[in-house]
Design an enzyme around this catalytic site. Structure first.
Site, PDB file in Angstrom:
ATOM      1  N   GLY A  47       0.823  -1.180   0.028  1.00 20.80           N
ATOM      2  CA  GLY A  47      -0.038  -0.059  -0.019  1.00 20.80           C
ATOM      3  C   GLY A  47       0.825   1.212   0.189  1.00 20.80           C
ATOM      4  N   ARG A  48       2.053   1.046   0.439  1.00 21.27           N
ATOM      5  CA  ARG A  48       2.749   2.240   0.740  1.00 21.27           C
ATOM      6  C   ARG A  48       4.605   1.886   0.289  1.00 21.27           C
ATOM      7  NH1 ARG A  48       4.051   3.322   6.763  1.00 21.27           N
ATOM      8  NH2 ARG A  48       3.934   0.943   7.632  1.00 21.27           N
ATOM      9  N   GLY A 101      -0.295   6.122   2.573  1.00 17.37           N
ATOM     10  CA  GLY A 101       0.958   5.872   1.617  1.00 17.37           C
ATOM     11  C   GLY A 101       2.150   6.126   2.119  1.00 17.37           C
ATOM     12  N   ARG A 112      14.854  -1.203   2.095  1.00 18.18           N
ATOM     13  CA  ARG A 112      15.054  -2.411   2.656  1.00 18.18           C
ATOM     14  C   ARG A 112      15.592  -3.417   1.633  1.00 18.18           C
ATOM     15  NH1 ARG A 112       9.745  -4.596   5.368  1.00 18.18           N
ATOM     16  NH2 ARG A 112       8.848  -5.138   3.460  1.00 18.18           N
ATOM     17  N   ARG A 145       5.761 -13.839   0.416  1.00 18.83           N
ATOM     18  CA  ARG A 145       5.393 -14.243   1.641  1.00 18.83           C
ATOM     19  C   ARG A 145       4.244 -15.342   1.445  1.00 18.83           C
ATOM     20  NH1 ARG A 145       4.954  -8.268   3.606  1.00 18.83           N
ATOM     21  NH2 ARG A 145       5.973  -7.129   2.021  1.00 18.83           N
ATOM     22  N   ASP A 203       0.714 -12.367   6.163  1.00 24.67           N
ATOM     23  CA  ASP A 203       1.619 -11.539   5.075  1.00 24.67           C
ATOM     24  C   ASP A 203       2.943 -11.017   5.638  1.00 24.67           C
ATOM     25  OD1 ASP A 203      -0.592 -10.164   6.766  1.00 24.67           O
ATOM     26  OD2 ASP A 203       0.403  -8.137   6.068  1.00 24.67           O
ATOM     27  N   ASP A 251       9.288  -7.202   8.165  1.00 26.56           N
ATOM     28  CA  ASP A 251       8.223  -6.351   8.459  1.00 26.56           C
ATOM     29  C   ASP A 251       8.226  -6.072  10.184  1.00 26.56           C
ATOM     30  OD1 ASP A 251       7.284  -5.376   6.244  1.00 26.56           O
ATOM     31  OD2 ASP A 251       5.550  -6.458   6.450  1.00 26.56           O
TER      32      ASP A 251
HETATM   33  P1  AMP Z   1       1.728  -3.972   7.960  1.00 24.40           P
HETATM   34  O1  AMP Z   1       0.799  -3.813   9.169  1.00 24.40           O
HETATM   35  O2  AMP Z   1       2.865  -2.842   7.938  1.00 24.40           O
HETATM   36  O3  AMP Z   1       2.477  -5.283   7.619  1.00 24.40           O
HETATM   37  O4  AMP Z   1       0.825  -3.571   6.703  1.00 24.40           O
HETATM   38  C1  AMP Z   1      -0.469  -4.200   6.203  1.00 24.40           C
HETATM   39  C2  AMP Z   1      -0.939  -3.681   5.157  1.00 24.40           C
HETATM   40  O5  AMP Z   1      -1.322  -2.211   5.279  1.00 24.40           O
HETATM   41  C3  AMP Z   1      -0.019  -3.454   4.072  1.00 24.40           C
HETATM   42  O6  AMP Z   1      -0.771  -3.866   2.849  1.00 24.40           O
HETATM   43  C4  AMP Z   1       0.394  -2.264   3.973  1.00 24.40           C
HETATM   44  O7  AMP Z   1       1.006  -1.974   2.720  1.00 24.40           O
HETATM   45  C5  AMP Z   1      -0.548  -1.430   4.380  1.00 24.40           C
HETATM   46  N1  AMP Z   1      -0.240  -0.172   5.109  1.00 24.40           N
HETATM   47  C6  AMP Z   1       0.376  -0.007   6.315  1.00 24.40           C
HETATM   48  N2  AMP Z   1       0.488   1.337   6.492  1.00 24.40           N
HETATM   49  C7  AMP Z   1      -0.078   2.084   5.337  1.00 24.40           C
HETATM   50  C8  AMP Z   1      -0.154   3.273   4.937  1.00 24.40           C
HETATM   51  N3  AMP Z   1       0.266   4.377   5.800  1.00 24.40           N
HETATM   52  N4  AMP Z   1      -0.590   3.679   3.802  1.00 24.40           N
HETATM   53  C9  AMP Z   1      -0.978   2.639   2.937  1.00 24.40           C
HETATM   54  N5  AMP Z   1      -1.121   1.371   3.149  1.00 24.40           N
HETATM   55  C10 AMP Z   1      -0.520   1.159   4.241  1.00 24.40           C
HETATM   56 MG    MG Z   2       3.418  -6.273   6.521  1.00 26.01          MG
END
Ligand code: AMP
Ligand code: MG
Length: 490
Positions: free
Chosen positions: A90-91, A124, A174, A181, A250, A260
């Site tokens: 997502g970002r 993002g 990174r 995954r 994930d 992560d």
């Molecule tokens: P995470 O908890 O970091 O493993 O992220 C879980 C999901 O949320 C993934 O699909 C990320 O890309 C998305 N995500 C987390 N933070 C953001 C953000 N600020 N903007 C867009 N997507 C996000």
């Molecule tokens: Mg993640």
């Protein structure tokens, strides 16, 4: 522009169904605040060029480096047990792959590079605290010898991002063995295209377990290897008191590397129920639950492989189930052998498990610092019995336990000094303790990077006593961890 990296794009080219070509959002005033020169060299890049304005423009997502093909990767995932069919980057963006100086293919990935089609309600963006946390934790894991993705750089963007308060925006670069995954397989499996799933599995085998290409049952063997890699990884985490915090599918990498590092933390006092993540209300990802939840995650992986394992579903399910049922034994074997080494043992005996359990019970009863406890035991072997009493207390069960351990060591007959040295070589003095990480990230958020740099430097050599750095070896002041939470709203 000169080539900073010799990029290849095998994932994007071979699995176009799982990527979306995308560009990072430009940022106003990029500034490099953390940089890993040794890793840059490993990737065949010139560290000083990467720290120049042209290099920083790449690390900020303002320039697409020559040869890169930035893509957002698609994946699904079970989050806290519930299935999300479409997560994805997502970002973040995969820039491409680089063959490192050892010939290993590594992903270069920007995190915090702006909204993608997978962003859902997210902005993002990423902020400097969480990106520095990921940098610090990844590099600390590497220094501890635990399989992990790596951190190349953190760049602040000059923007202020709304979180609980306004915080400086940042990107992390990174470096990972791959970003394959369990959730990547879940996503591909639900697309209902068996040929795609097979291509993904074959890609994973080529990338991480190439010797399986010749196997009679490559996909069942892939499952076995991933189970084994995860059993080993989680055992290593448990042996240093690490809590990942969000073991959603994930966030489980098929390479067997930790990935992560969000609301993760190391525990101070030993307690299997320890949870720090602000979003983990039920303790699903508590320290002591990590092996069980990893087996659960691997079951989700196995389900995706069923159509590849055997055309007869029943046969495939039975083979996969047998493999999954072996997880606790595999984990247990890695954990026991690791625990033995932490206590200076080189052989395994039937009663060792009881010895280990009783030590942990003594730690838990006395709320003893997990990391410092092992160093105090080595000190006791050198004749400093006070070190153990200082950690465990005078009334502790440890005083009944010590003679049992001494007797067990006698079965091996090695000189105490040698045993103590072997223990010190694998029991860290310095880990990223919550209060130290918190202090460093808070200061960085205010623009002062000195504490971050000092902590990063200490953690790069975790097993050697560093004179003058005693405070980095001590647990948090009483009560710090009681209310301490790490946040996922990164
Ligand atoms: P995470 O908890 O970091 O493993 O992220 C879980 C999901 O949320 C993934 O699909 C990320 O890309 C998305 N995500 C987390 N933070 C953001 C953000 N600020 N903007 C867009 N997507 C996000
Ligand atoms: Mg993640």
């Amino acid at each position: 522009m000169s080539a900073f990296f010799a990029f290849e794009n095998t994932f994007a080219a071979g699995l176009p169904e799982l990527v979306t070509d995308w560009q990072a959002v430009a940022v106003p005033t990029p500034r490099l605040v953390a940089f890993n020169a040794a890793l840059a060299g490993e990737l065949g890049a010139d560290p000083s060029a990467l720290q120049s304005p042209a290099g920083i423009a790449i690390l900020a997502g303002n320039e697409v480096p020559e040869g890169a093909r930035p893509v957002a990767m698609a994946y699904a995932g079970h989050q806290f047990g519930g299935y999300s069919p479409r997560l994805g980057d997502g970002r973040a963006l995969l820039l491409g792959e680089v063959l490192d100086t050892g010939g290993v293919r590594r992903d270069l990935h920007l995190k915090g590079s702006g909204r993608t089609p997978f962003a859902r309600s997210g902005d993002g963006k990423a902020t400097v605290g969480p990106m520095l946390r990921e940098f610090l934790l990844a590099e600390a894991m590497f220094a501890l010898g635990i399989p992990t993705n790596r951190a190349l750089a953190v760049v602040t963007t000059g923007e202020q991002i709304q979180r609980q308060r306004l915080e400086p925006g940042a990107l992390l670069t990174r470096v990972a063995g791959s970003h394959l995954r369990v959730g990547t397989f879940e996503y591909a499996a639900r697309l209902g295209d068996p040929e795609l799933l097979r291509r993904l599995a074959d890609y994973t085998i080529t990338r991480h377990y190439p010797e399986l290409a010749e196997s009679a049952s490559p996909y069942l063997s892939l499952l076995e290897r991933v189970i084994e890699a995860q059993a080993q990884l989680v055992a290593r985490w448990m042996l240093v008191g690490f809590i990942h915090g969000v073991l959603n599918t994930d966030n489980v990498a098929l390479s067997g590397d930790g990935i992560d590092y969000g609301p993760c933390a190391f525990m101070d006092q030993y307690d299997p129920a320890t949870v720090f993540s602000s979003i983990d209300h039920g303790g699903r990802y508590a320290y002591g639950n990590q092996p069980g939840v990893t087996q659960w995650n691997l079951t989700r992986f196995a389900e995706t492989l069923v159509p590849l394992i055997d055309p007869d579903v029943e046969v495939a399910v039975e083979a996969a189930t047998t493999m999954l049922e072996g997880f606790p034994d595999r984990f247990g074997a890695h954990w026991s052998s690791g625990m033995g080494k932490k206590l200076g043992l080189t052989t395994e005996e039937a009663d060792d498990t009881a010895l280990f359990r009783d030590l942990l019970d003594a730690m838990q009863a006395g709320r003893v610092d997990f990391t410092a406890a092992f160093r105090s035991l080595a000190a006791a072997l050198r004749g400093d019995g006070e070190a153990v009493t200082a950690r465990f207390g005078a009334q502790s069960l440890i005083h009944e336990w010590l003679p049992r351990w001494t007797e067990r060591l006698a079965h091996e007959g090695d000189a105490s000094a040698d045993v103590a040295a072997a223990m010190d070589a694998i029991n860290p003095i310095y880990i990223p303790r919550n209060h130290l990480v918190d202090e460093a990230l808070n200061a960085a958020t205010e623009g002062d990077y000195a504490a971050f740099e000092a902590l990063d430097a200490v953690l790069s050599d975790p097993f050697t006593e560093q004179p003058g750095q005693e405070r980095y070896a001590e647990p948090a002041p009483a009560d710090f961890n009681k209310g301490f939470q790490t946040f996922c709203g990164t």
